[in-house]
Design an enzyme around this catalytic site. Structure first.
Site, short mmCIF file in Angstrom:
data_model
loop_
_atom_site.label_atom_id
_atom_site.label_comp_id
_atom_site.label_asym_id
_atom_site.label_seq_id
_atom_site.Cartn_x
_atom_site.Cartn_y
_atom_site.Cartn_z
N GLY A 291 5.92 0.86 0.20
CA GLY A 291 5.11 2.05 0.02
C GLY A 291 4.38 2.44 1.27
O GLY A 291 4.94 2.53 2.32
N CYS A 292 3.11 2.53 1.22
CA CYS A 292 2.34 2.78 2.43
C CYS A 292 1.19 1.82 2.42
O CYS A 292 0.09 2.16 2.82
CB CYS A 292 1.90 4.23 2.49
SG CYS A 292 3.26 5.38 2.52
N ALA A 293 1.41 0.61 1.92
CA ALA A 293 0.32 -0.31 1.65
C ALA A 293 -0.07 -1.16 2.85
O ALA A 293 -0.87 -2.06 2.74
CB ALA A 293 0.69 -1.23 0.49
N GLN A 294 0.53 -0.90 4.00
CA GLN A 294 0.20 -1.71 5.15
C GLN A 294 -1.18 -1.34 5.65
O GLN A 294 -1.45 -0.22 6.03
CB GLN A 294 1.22 -1.50 6.27
CG GLN A 294 0.86 -2.24 7.54
CD GLN A 294 1.92 -2.08 8.59
OE1 GLN A 294 3.06 -1.80 8.29
NE2 GLN A 294 1.55 -2.24 9.82
N ARG B 216 5.59 4.61 6.30
CA ARG B 216 5.29 5.46 7.45
C ARG B 216 4.76 4.66 8.63
O ARG B 216 5.01 5.00 9.78
CB ARG B 216 4.29 6.56 7.06
CG ARG B 216 2.89 6.10 6.72
CD ARG B 216 2.01 7.30 6.36
NE ARG B 216 0.63 6.89 6.09
CZ ARG B 216 0.19 6.51 4.91
NH1 ARG B 216 1.03 6.45 3.89
NH2 ARG B 216 -1.07 6.17 4.73
#
Length: 293
Positions: free
Chosen positions: A114-117, A184
């Protein structure tokens, strides 16, 4: 379309990056669709396991170096002595001449696609606050329109299969390095890794992203030393606050003739008539770039 401006651009024909999957459409009819392939990539810094990321793994060397730089595990003056990628076991090892001080601190964590970084370490902000972006950089509105059109029409995994984010390093109205990934931040890190390994200067560049202009996106762009951040999507309040603090030019919601600048607006040069710019075709309207963002 002239694709010669790109040093690197997406390769939607790469069979390792997409798969054909069968299913049913809204009318119950059998269909086949291209879907993006993601796989785990475990990153080591010297002898220490750092993280496992979900990625399309097309440029593991750039992703690894960019991740380490943007997490401040590598310093700009660290000498990289080797980068070893083993596709069979999905690992990449970055080796440095001197030991880094993060190797004893780190606990293993897994980043989902996802974009969980997250930005994991407090001293990332210390580095952010010390960066001075080029005050003389300029952004012409004609460049915004030209870049949006060129990047939007470039063959990509997004147009082939979706479920992907894109980031592009640009100079004036020319797109140079176009990276995609399921997260992303992976796409950002690939660009950062390429710039570091190839000695690409940042002070005259524009960073284009299909993703939201969040605090993390702003922090990474500033750490890379790029003075202008351009997005198809919207802003977060903290992202704008940090952008203004760093004197980063932030332009979002850039599609068709429209855009919105919320930070670093003194760099803008209004040299194009918006009335002369056409609207985007429906096929190229990415998620997050539509009116409801």
């Amino acid at each position: 379309m002239d694709l010669s401006e790109f040093t690197i651009r997406p390769d939607p024909a790469n069979p390792k990056l997409t798969e054909r999957v069968s299913g049913l459409d809204q009318d119950g009819r059998p269909v086949e669709a291209s879907v993006t392939v993601e796989r785990p990539l475990t990153l080591y810094l010297n002898g220490q396991e750092i993280v496992t990321m979900m990625t399309i793994a097309d440029y593991p060397d750039y992703l690894a170096v960019g991740y380490l730089l943007n997490q401040n595990m590598l310093k700009r003056d660290d000498r990289i002595t080797g980068i070893d990628y083993d596709e069979e076991i999905d690992t990449v090892v970055v080796r440095t001449e001197r030991a880094t001080n993060y190797e004893q601190k780190l606990k293993k964590k897994t980043l989902t696609s996802g974009c969980a970084q997250g930005t994991a370490f407090g001293d990332v902000m210390e580095t952010f606050e010390s960066v001075r972006l080029n005050p003389d950089a300029r952004l012409k509105t004609s460049w915004i329109y030209a870049l949006s059109k060129k990047i939007n029409l470039t063959p990509s995994l997004y147009l082939e299969a979706g479920a992907i984010h894109g980031c592009v390093l640009c100079q004036e109205d020319r797109p140079l390095i176009y990276m995609e990934d399921v997260g992303r931040h992976n796409a950002v890190d690939k660009v950062a890794g390429y710039m570091h390994l190839h000695g690409v200067p940042a002070q005259d560049k524009i960073f284009y992203t299909t993703g939201r202009l969040t605090s993390e996106m702003v922090i990474k762009t500033v750490q890379m030393g790029i003075p202008i951040l351009l997005s198809r999507s919207g802003f977060t309040a903290w992202g704008v606050e940090l952008g203004r603090q760093a004197n980063l030019t932030m332009v979002g919601r850039a599609k068709g003739k429209r855009f919105l600048a919320l930070a670093g607006t003194d760099r803008l040069e209004f040299d194009a008539d918006p009335a002369s710019v056409g609207d985007e075709g429906g096929r190229h309207q990415r998620k997050g770039s539509r009116d409801e963002d």
